[in-house]
Motif scaffolding. Structure first.
Motif, PDB file in Angstrom:
ATOM      1  N   LYS A 117       0.830  -1.208   0.000  1.00 19.21           N
ATOM      2  CA  LYS A 117       0.000   0.000   0.000  1.00 19.21           C
ATOM      3  C   LYS A 117       0.860   1.252   0.000  1.00 19.21           C
ATOM      4  CE  LYS A 117      -3.759   2.230   2.546  1.00 19.21           C
ATOM      5  NZ  LYS A 117      -4.651   2.146   3.724  1.00 19.21           N
ATOM      6  N   ALA A 118       1.920   1.228   0.798  1.00 18.04           N
ATOM      7  CA  ALA A 118       2.830   2.371   0.845  1.00 18.04           C
ATOM      8  C   ALA A 118       3.521   2.571  -0.507  1.00 18.04           C
ATOM      9  CB  ALA A 118       3.859   2.186   1.950  1.00 18.04           C
ATOM     10  N   ALA A 119       3.850   1.472  -1.169  1.00 16.74           N
ATOM     11  CA  ALA A 119       4.489   1.573  -2.474  1.00 16.74           C
ATOM     12  C   ALA A 119       3.544   2.177  -3.501  1.00 16.74           C
ATOM     13  CB  ALA A 119       4.949   0.188  -2.930  1.00 16.74           C
ATOM     14  N   VAL A 120       2.245   1.767  -3.465  1.00 18.09           N
ATOM     15  CA  VAL A 120       1.259   2.321  -4.401  1.00 18.09           C
ATOM     16  C   VAL A 120       1.096   3.820  -4.181  1.00 18.09           C
ATOM     17  CG1 VAL A 120      -1.183   2.299  -5.057  1.00 18.09           C
ATOM     18  CG2 VAL A 120       0.038   0.143  -4.705  1.00 18.09           C
ATOM     19  N   VAL A 121       1.045   4.225  -2.918  1.00 21.10           N
ATOM     20  CA  VAL A 121       0.914   5.661  -2.602  1.00 21.10           C
ATOM     21  C   VAL A 121       2.101   6.434  -3.170  1.00 21.10           C
ATOM     22  CG1 VAL A 121       0.843   7.365  -0.751  1.00 21.10           C
ATOM     23  CG2 VAL A 121      -0.544   5.278  -0.588  1.00 21.10           C
ATOM     24  N   ARG A 122       3.312   5.866  -3.001  1.00 19.42           N
ATOM     25  CA  ARG A 122       4.512   6.539  -3.535  1.00 19.42           C
ATOM     26  C   ARG A 122       4.444   6.633  -5.051  1.00 19.42           C
ATOM     27  NH1 ARG A 122       7.193   3.200   0.156  1.00 19.42           N
ATOM     28  NH2 ARG A 122       7.915   1.850  -1.566  1.00 19.42           N
ATOM     29  N   HIS A 123       3.970   5.547  -5.678  1.00 20.25           N
ATOM     30  CA  HIS A 123       3.863   5.556  -7.135  1.00 20.25           C
ATOM     31  C   HIS A 123       2.846   6.602  -7.615  1.00 20.25           C
ATOM     32  CE1 HIS A 123       5.346   1.098  -7.204  1.00 20.25           C
ATOM     33  NE2 HIS A 123       6.303   1.965  -6.885  1.00 20.25           N
ATOM     34  N   ALA A 148      -7.198  17.409 -21.676  1.00 24.09           N
ATOM     35  CA  ALA A 148      -7.952  16.177 -21.505  1.00 24.09           C
ATOM     36  C   ALA A 148      -7.156  14.969 -21.998  1.00 24.09           C
ATOM     37  CB  ALA A 148      -9.284  16.296 -22.253  1.00 24.09           C
ATOM     38  N   ILE A 149      -6.545  15.114 -23.184  1.00 24.15           N
ATOM     39  CA  ILE A 149      -5.756  13.992 -23.719  1.00 24.15           C
ATOM     40  C   ILE A 149      -4.560  13.678 -22.801  1.00 24.15           C
ATOM     41  CG2 ILE A 149      -4.305  13.289 -25.654  1.00 24.15           C
ATOM     42  CD1 ILE A 149      -6.157  14.874 -27.488  1.00 24.15           C
ATOM     43  N   THR A 150      -3.910  14.729 -22.336  1.00 25.20           N
ATOM     44  CA  THR A 150      -2.739  14.522 -21.456  1.00 25.20           C
ATOM     45  C   THR A 150      -3.144  13.817 -20.176  1.00 25.20           C
ATOM     46  OG1 THR A 150      -1.690  16.506 -22.350  1.00 25.20           O
ATOM     47  CG2 THR A 150      -0.841  15.671 -20.264  1.00 25.20           C
ATOM     48  N   LEU A 151      -4.283  14.256 -19.583  1.00 29.18           N
ATOM     49  CA  LEU A 151      -4.722  13.632 -18.327  1.00 29.18           C
ATOM     50  C   LEU A 151      -5.205  12.198 -18.527  1.00 29.18           C
ATOM     51  CD1 LEU A 151      -6.641  16.605 -16.640  1.00 29.18           C
ATOM     52  CD2 LEU A 151      -4.369  15.704 -16.095  1.00 29.18           C
ATOM     53  N   LEU A 152      -5.683  11.902 -19.738  1.00 32.49           N
ATOM     54  CA  LEU A 152      -6.106  10.530 -20.006  1.00 32.49           C
ATOM     55  C   LEU A 152      -4.924   9.594 -20.282  1.00 32.49           C
ATOM     56  CD1 LEU A 152      -9.258  11.087 -22.277  1.00 32.49           C
ATOM     57  CD2 LEU A 152      -9.213  10.169 -19.943  1.00 32.49           C
ATOM     58  N   VAL A 153      -3.872  10.098 -20.945  1.00 30.01           N
ATOM     59  CA  VAL A 153      -2.756   9.243 -21.367  1.00 30.01           C
ATOM     60  C   VAL A 153      -1.595   9.253 -20.364  1.00 30.01           C
ATOM     61  CG1 VAL A 153      -1.017   8.871 -23.157  1.00 30.01           C
ATOM     62  CG2 VAL A 153      -3.357   9.509 -23.777  1.00 30.01           C
ATOM     63  N   ALA A 154      -1.214  10.413 -19.894  1.00 23.91           N
ATOM     64  CA  ALA A 154       0.005  10.545 -19.093  1.00 23.91           C
ATOM     65  C   ALA A 154      -0.054   9.787 -17.761  1.00 23.91           C
ATOM     66  CB  ALA A 154       0.308  12.018 -18.864  1.00 23.91           C
ATOM     67  N   PRO A 155      -1.144   9.921 -16.947  1.00 23.95           N
ATOM     68  CA  PRO A 155      -1.113   9.242 -15.641  1.00 23.95           C
ATOM     69  C   PRO A 155      -0.938   7.719 -15.713  1.00 23.95           C
ATOM     70  CG  PRO A 155      -2.798  10.932 -15.680  1.00 23.95           C
ATOM     71  CD  PRO A 155      -2.322  10.806 -17.073  1.00 23.95           C
ATOM     72  N   PRO A 156      -1.768   6.975 -16.496  1.00 24.08           N
ATOM     73  CA  PRO A 156      -1.562   5.526 -16.510  1.00 24.08           C
ATOM     74  C   PRO A 156      -0.204   5.134 -17.081  1.00 24.08           C
ATOM     75  CG  PRO A 156      -3.146   6.169 -18.198  1.00 24.08           C
ATOM     76  CD  PRO A 156      -2.908   7.377 -17.355  1.00 24.08           C
ATOM     77  N   PHE A 157       0.200   5.857 -18.171  1.00 26.68           N
ATOM     78  CA  PHE A 157       1.502   5.518 -18.756  1.00 26.68           C
ATOM     79  C   PHE A 157       2.642   5.808 -17.766  1.00 26.68           C
ATOM     80  CE2 PHE A 157       5.115   6.432 -21.623  1.00 26.68           C
ATOM     81  CZ  PHE A 157       5.194   5.194 -22.225  1.00 26.68           C
ATOM     82  N   SER A 158       2.560   6.944 -17.088  1.00 27.94           N
ATOM     83  CA  SER A 158       3.588   7.295 -16.097  1.00 27.94           C
ATOM     84  C   SER A 158       3.581   6.315 -14.930  1.00 27.94           C
ATOM     85  CB  SER A 158       3.357   8.722 -15.585  1.00 27.94           C
ATOM     86  OG  SER A 158       3.431   9.643 -16.641  1.00 27.94           O
ATOM     87  N   PHE A 159       2.365   5.940 -14.474  1.00 25.26           N
ATOM     88  CA  PHE A 159       2.256   4.984 -13.364  1.00 25.26           C
ATOM     89  C   PHE A 159       2.891   3.644 -13.748  1.00 25.26           C
ATOM     90  CE2 PHE A 159       0.101   1.726 -10.879  1.00 25.26           C
ATOM     91  CZ  PHE A 159       0.223   2.220  -9.594  1.00 25.26           C
ATOM     92  N   PHE A 160       2.622   3.233 -15.001  1.00 27.61           N
ATOM     93  CA  PHE A 160       3.199   1.962 -15.465  1.00 27.61           C
ATOM     94  C   PHE A 160       4.725   2.035 -15.503  1.00 27.61           C
ATOM     95  CE2 PHE A 160       4.842  -0.511 -19.054  1.00 27.61           C
ATOM     96  CZ  PHE A 160       4.475  -1.780 -18.647  1.00 27.61           C
ATOM     97  N   LEU A 161       5.252   3.144 -16.060  1.00 29.73           N
ATOM     98  CA  LEU A 161       6.713   3.277 -16.131  1.00 29.73           C
ATOM     99  C   LEU A 161       7.340   3.348 -14.745  1.00 29.73           C
ATOM    100  CD1 LEU A 161       7.164   5.781 -19.112  1.00 29.73           C
ATOM    101  CD2 LEU A 161       7.464   3.299 -19.112  1.00 29.73           C
ATOM    102  N   ILE A 162       6.685   4.084 -13.839  1.00 34.46           N
ATOM    103  CA  ILE A 162       7.221   4.199 -12.478  1.00 34.46           C
ATOM    104  C   ILE A 162       7.199   2.848 -11.777  1.00 34.46           C
ATOM    105  CG2 ILE A 162       6.748   5.188 -10.210  1.00 34.46           C
ATOM    106  CD1 ILE A 162       5.784   7.722 -11.685  1.00 34.46           C
ATOM    107  N   GLN A 163       6.121   2.110 -11.977  1.00 37.37           N
ATOM    108  CA  GLN A 163       6.014   0.785 -11.348  1.00 37.37           C
ATOM    109  C   GLN A 163       7.081  -0.164 -11.899  1.00 37.37           C
ATOM    110  OE1 GLN A 163       2.427  -1.546 -12.163  1.00 37.37           O
ATOM    111  NE2 GLN A 163       2.233  -1.941  -9.957  1.00 37.37           N
TER     112      GLN A 163
END
Length: 511
Positions: free
Chosen positions: A8-14, A55-70
């Motif tokens: 859970k702590a790791a997800v919060v950091r991500h 709108a496009i940035t908020l739709l694409v950037a967060p999941p892609f960034s989360f995936f790369l960070i993970q």
């Protein structure tokens, strides 16, 4: 529970990192979008709006960034795990290496201690047997004494083989080249085994076109050891016929010389399977070979390893019932010294060494060892004073003059190492007195270590009388003894009165 909290702590950091990355992307994308769509490529009658871009940035950037960070976090965790595993493996390797080195040291110490403990009582057995054999004995008693000496010599051979194999495996056995004559070495081995061959009525010949005085640089001790093993086996396994030893030389690369020694016999021979396993440690033809002929099966294994250490090898050609031919080769260098013969390389004279009037300080804590040495040198006219440790030896040196000190190494109160250091460090006139080490230390480097401490000579136990007398002769000859010692190689004529003892008594009365 703890693992769930960590996840859970790791997800919060991500998520936090994702939000930061998304904000950075927006901060970069919006100015670029405005510059391109609102300024450079602005459509006529069209008002610029950033809503679609956000709108496009908020739709694409967060999941892609989360995936790369993970994935980056997983990669870091994997790298950390690999680094930890590497450190653990490295620690295991270092621990295994330390354990192996400790085991090797323990093995060497055990062998050194066992060698010392076995050689000390064996010195008494063989010493007394040698002393008995020099006396007038009836044939039956002389045969018993001969059996004792032969059995003791066999035990010594086994002990030396085990020590040599251990030193080779530990990498502590070194080849020491010196200038020597290979043909003379062959003649020495021939003289050594000729009585055994004559006893079995075997022909024993040597041949070769190599001059007796031709000198090469090689290890004569290890060379004789290998040839002696081959000749010993030939005599052992040959019932009738004969043994031929031939020596030949051929040029090798780098100006070196390849020395080849062939030992051919008419013995029992071997098949191919037996020949293939012949050079394995503790291996013989079969179980009956050990029972009938004796031995440990170490001689050939050690000889082959020594030959390979000298740049050569040992091979065999044999057929059952038709004998065997062993070929021993090694590389020798051109001689580097003068043509003078090495005293250590020459065989000791078989004649008695007379020590008329030589004052000898015999130092050993073992009474049997002192008795053995006394029986060896007292008949030669030596005047012996005994000491039980190094301290008593130093006190005796302060009381009276001596020509020679025979010094054991391991003694209570003060050992031989400390005693020789004090002898060489003193300002008294006996600081340069010849001191010969009599010790059961026979591991690799013991001779060099003791000579380096200041010993004038070295004799290992069990003590061989001829070797002891030869070493004493060299030490006294090099030291010009103060007591006027006369050293001669010619035995006196036996006329019922020992002339040397009479002269020694006169010396004692005069001195």
């Amino acid at each position: 529970m703890l693992s769930a909290d960590k996840n859970k702590a790791a997800v919060v950091r991500h998520l936090r990192k994702t939000a930061i990355v998304t904000a950075i992307i927006l901060a970069v994308v919006l100015p670029c979008d405005y510059l391109l769509s609102g300024v450079l490529f602005k459509a006529p009658d069209h008002e610029y709006s950033a809503v679609l871009t956000i709108a496009i940035t908020l739709l694409v950037a967060p999941p892609f960034s989360f995936f790369l960070i993970q994935q980056g976090s997983r990669l870091e965790a994997t790298q950390a795990s690999l680094a930890e595993e590497r450190a653990r493996r490295l620690a295991e390797v270092e621990a295994a290496r330390d354990a192996a080195e400790a085991a090797t040291r323990s093995k060497s110490e055990f062998l050194a201690n066992m060698s010392h403990e076995i050689r000390t009582p064996l010195n008494g057995v063989l010493g007394m047997a040698q002393a008995l054999s020099s006396r007038e004995l009836d044939p039956e008693t002389r045969a018993m004494v001969a059996t004792i000496r032969d059995s003791g010599a066999t035990l010594m051979a086994i002990l030396n083989d085990v020590l040599d194999l251990s030193k080779i495996e530990a990498g502590r056995l070194e080849i020491t080249p010196v200038d020597s004559c290979p043909m003379q070495a062959i003649r020495q081995v021939h003289a050594l085994f000729l009585p055994a061959a004559n006893e079995k009525h075997l022909r024993f010949d040597i041949s070769g076109d190599v001059p007796d005085d031709l000198r090469l640089s090689y290890d004569p001790v290890r060379m004789r050891q290998c040839v002696s093993n081959l000749v010993s086996n030939a005599v052992k396994f040959t019932r009738e016929g004969g043994i031929d030893v031939s020596l030949s030389l051929s040029p090798a690369e780098g100006g070196r010389t390849r020395v080849a020694i062939a030992v051919a016999d008419t013995g029992i021979g071997m098949d191919e399977d037996t020949s293939a396993r012949l050079f394995q440690a503790f291996s013989q033809a079969d179980g009956s070979t050990t029972r009938e002929y004796g031995g440990t099966g170490l001689g050939l294994a050690i000889s082959r390893r020594l030959a390979r250490m000298m740049g050569g090898d040992i091979g065999v050609f044999s057929r059952p019932g038709h004998g065997s031919v062993f070929t021993f080769t090694f590389l020798a260098d051109p001689p580097v010294g003068t043509a003078k013969a090495d005293a250590e390389d020459r065989p000791a004279s078989s004649g008695a060494t007379h020590l008329r009037g030589a004052r000898v300080l015999l130092t050993d804590d073992n009474a049997v060892n002192r008795q053995v040495v006394r029986m060896f040198i007292q008949p030669q006219g030596a005047i012996i004073t005994e000491a039980c440790n190094g301290l008593e030896a130093l006190q005796a040196l302060e009381r009276e003059p001596f020509d020679l000190v025979l010094l054991d190494v391991h003694m209570p109160v003060m050992d031989g190492v400390e005693a020789i250091r004090r002898i060489r460090a003193t300002s008294e006139n006996w600081r340069n007195l010849p001191v010969i080490a009599l010790t059961a230390d026979a591991m690799a480097g013991d001779r060099e270590r003791l000579i380096g401490l200041g010993m004038s000579g070295y004799v290992s136990k069990p003590i061989d009388q001829a070797e002891l007398l030869s070493t004493i002769s060299r030490a006294l000859g090099a030291a010009a003894p103060a007591a006027g010692v006369a050293v001669s190689r010619e035995p006196s004529t036996d006329s019922g009165v020992n002339l040397d003892d009479l002269l020694a008594d006169l010396d004692r009365l005069a001195g």
